[in-house]
Design an enzyme around this catalytic site. Structure first.
Site, PDB file in Angstrom:
ATOM      1  N   LYS A  84      30.503  46.570  28.665  1.00 24.43           N
ATOM      2  CA  LYS A  84      31.837  46.765  27.303  1.00 24.43           C
ATOM      3  C   LYS A  84      32.042  46.247  26.269  1.00 24.43           C
ATOM      4  CE  LYS A  84      36.859  46.896  28.064  1.00 24.43           C
ATOM      5  NZ  LYS A  84      37.965  46.954  29.128  1.00 24.43           N
ATOM      6  N   SER A 159      40.994  50.875  29.611  1.00 27.48           N
ATOM      7  CA  SER A 159      40.222  50.492  28.175  1.00 27.48           C
ATOM      8  C   SER A 159      38.268  50.879  28.179  1.00 27.48           C
ATOM      9  CB  SER A 159      40.760  49.657  27.782  1.00 27.48           C
ATOM     10  OG  SER A 159      40.349  48.050  28.659  1.00 27.48           O
ATOM     11  N   SER A 183      42.021  49.039  33.221  1.00 33.02           N
ATOM     12  CA  SER A 183      40.565  49.380  32.704  1.00 33.02           C
ATOM     13  C   SER A 183      39.349  49.109  32.944  1.00 33.02           C
ATOM     14  CB  SER A 183      40.982  48.516  31.918  1.00 33.02           C
ATOM     15  OG  SER A 183      42.264  48.334  30.978  1.00 33.02           O
TER      16      SER A 183
END
Ligand code: GLN
Length: 492
Positions: A84, A159, A183
């Protein structure tokens, strides 16, 4: 020859061990698939093909030497990993989904990433995220949204939506995400894969760009509980560079192929998580999965987490408050892009006003307000007190049960734009994931069915602090006897 991109992490590991394929072949196959599908999905912000091929070649050399000379090999040698874009990797830009960090190249590597590199993994790229991890759909990324591999008109969740979409679309067998309020678990659920939010303090946050520091955790995605456990065991553990990381032994996580008995395990089902407004197909799938756990030998009983309804307001005070402090450093001088001016105040205002997206600015304003003199006790102080009650709910529940079973989100993946103009509707997506972050307990999301639109449904198990091993054991047993986790989006 088998399509190497379809292998789980564990299968790919076996293929490398048996010499069925090399890491270069596996990495090339992965990069080719990314090249083909990335235009549809946009799971990545930055790809690192040169780095990946170099690391893969090194892994192959190391393995060749090992075959000649013996010794020990790093446990995840030569296996591709997506990271990420909120976790630093030295020398590779880290945008956090924000324009303000468009050209930020971190000089150091996050501990979680570093440990996986030491374990031999090959980094293929940095994945898309809502700006500073603020969001539940990746629509808040300054680089455009990621699409859900199961239906390109739907969001992948957020996210960490880029990481989840990448694993679901077989662009990577494993990926790292972060979970501050859901997330990892929510995008795992929306994309039909397995995702872990570890206990707060279990995985170092060093090198993770801070959002809500008392809530942030670094988690992992894979297609199976077994794969997520492989990644988790390598990155977990004490790190002196993160003062909140705990020096506790990691229980051995042994997930054997025929290990599907859950005899004696006590699973609690909280009424507070089956509320009005939940999509009936989600509730039904989760309840069916709970029956499957019973069939595997678990003892299921109701349990109460009475303060659950306060988690949403409490989180949306504490997380923005912490974010408003953490994001103060992006001022165009210390970090981030700068919009020049001859006047310092104007420089700050222009830089922050133009380089942050709308949601980030909303959170900074909410947080600054909640922390301001005269309102501190009424908002932030009060929220901290209720947070303690939520934590206590879990402590009391875990005196009676070993694990708690619940839905991950009230609905399956929603459509683009469905919640974009209504921040509150977006925040409501997090109602079932926030409590675990507020209490610091671990949670594991995994697929338990599909809705009538062929969108995945996930459930989560939550456990006592530092009992990730129990979560893995239960989810693994479930995956031994079901095949939801083996279904793949068609993407043709
Ligand atoms: N959706 C939540 C938020 O916007 C959680 C995000 C996260 O876990 N990073 O804050």
């Amino acid at each position: 020859m088998t399509d190497l991109t379809q292998l789980t992490l564990r299968q790919a590991h076996q293929a490398l061990e048996s010499g069925e394929c090399s890491s270069l072949e596996l990495t090339r196959a992965t990069l080719e698939r990314i090249e083909r599908l990335e235009p549809k999905l946009h799971a990545f912000i930055t790809l690192t093909p040169e780095l990946a091929l170099e690391q893969a070649a090194q892994a192959d050399q190391l393995r060749a030497r090992w075959r000649r000379e013996g010794g020990e090999l790093p446990p995840l040698l030569g296996l591709p990993l997506a990271v990420k874009d909120l976790l630093c990797l030295a020398g590779v830009r880290c945008t956090c989904g924000s324009r303000i960090l468009e050209n930020f190249i971190p000089p150091y590597t996050a501990t979680s990433v570093e440990r996986l590199l030491t374990a031999g993994m090959v980094v293929i790229g940095k994945t898309n995220t809502d700006e500073y991890a603020m969001g539940s759909s990746t629509e808040n990324s300054a680089y455009g949204p990621t699409r859900n591999p199961w239906n390109l008109r739907h969001v992948p969740g957020g996210s960490s939506g880029g990481s989840a979409a990448a694993v679901s679309a077989r662009l990577a067998a494993a990926a790292l995400g972060t979970d501050t309020g859901g997330s990892v678990r929510q995008p795992a659920s929306f994309c039909g894969i397995t995702g872990l939010k570890p206990t707060y303090g279990r995985v170092s946050r060093y090198g993770l760009v801070a959002y809500g520091s008392s809530l942030d955790s670094v988690g992992a995605f894979g297609r199976t509980a077994q794969d997520v456990a492989l990644v988790f065991s390598q990155m977990a553990g004490y790190d002196r560079r993160d003062a909140t990381s705990m020096d506790l032994p990691l229980p051995a996580i042994q997930l054997e192929d025929d290990d599907s008995s859950l005899a004696g395990l006590r699973i609690g089902v909280p009424d507070e998580y089956f509320i009005q407004g939940i999509q009936p197909e989600v509730e039904n799938a989760v309840r069916r999965a709970i029956v499957s756990f019973e069939a595997l030998g678990a003892f299921v009983s109701p349990v109460s987490l009475p303060h659950t309804e306060y988690a949403l307001p409490v989180y949306y005070l504490i997380a923005p408050a912490e974010a408003s402090a953490n994001l103060a450093r992006y001022d165009g001088i210390r970090f981030g892009a700068r919009l020049d001016s001859d006047n310092i105040l104007d420089l700050f205002t222009r830089t922050r006003g133009q380089m942050f997206g709308a949601e980030v600015k909303r959170r900074i304003m909410l947080g600054t307000y909640a922390l301001s003199a005269g309102y501190y006790d009424a908002y932030y102080g009060q929220a901290q007190k209720v947070r303690t009650l939520i934590k206590r709910d879990f402590e009391q529940a875990f005196e009676k049960v070993d694990l708690i079973a619940a839905p991950v989100a009230p609905s399956t993946a929603f459509r683009f734009d469905e919640h974009l103009d209504d921040p509150l509707a977006m925040y409501l997506e997090d109602v079932f994931t926030l409590p675990a972050n507020l209490a610091g307990v671990p949670g594991l999301a995994f697929p338990v069915g599909f809705d009538s639109n062929n969108l995945p449904i996930g459930m989560q198990l939550m456990g006592p602090h530092f009992r990730e091993d129990l979560l893995f054991r239960a989810a693994h047993a479930y995956q031994q006897t079901t095949d939801w986790h083996q279904r793949a989006p068609s993407l043709s």
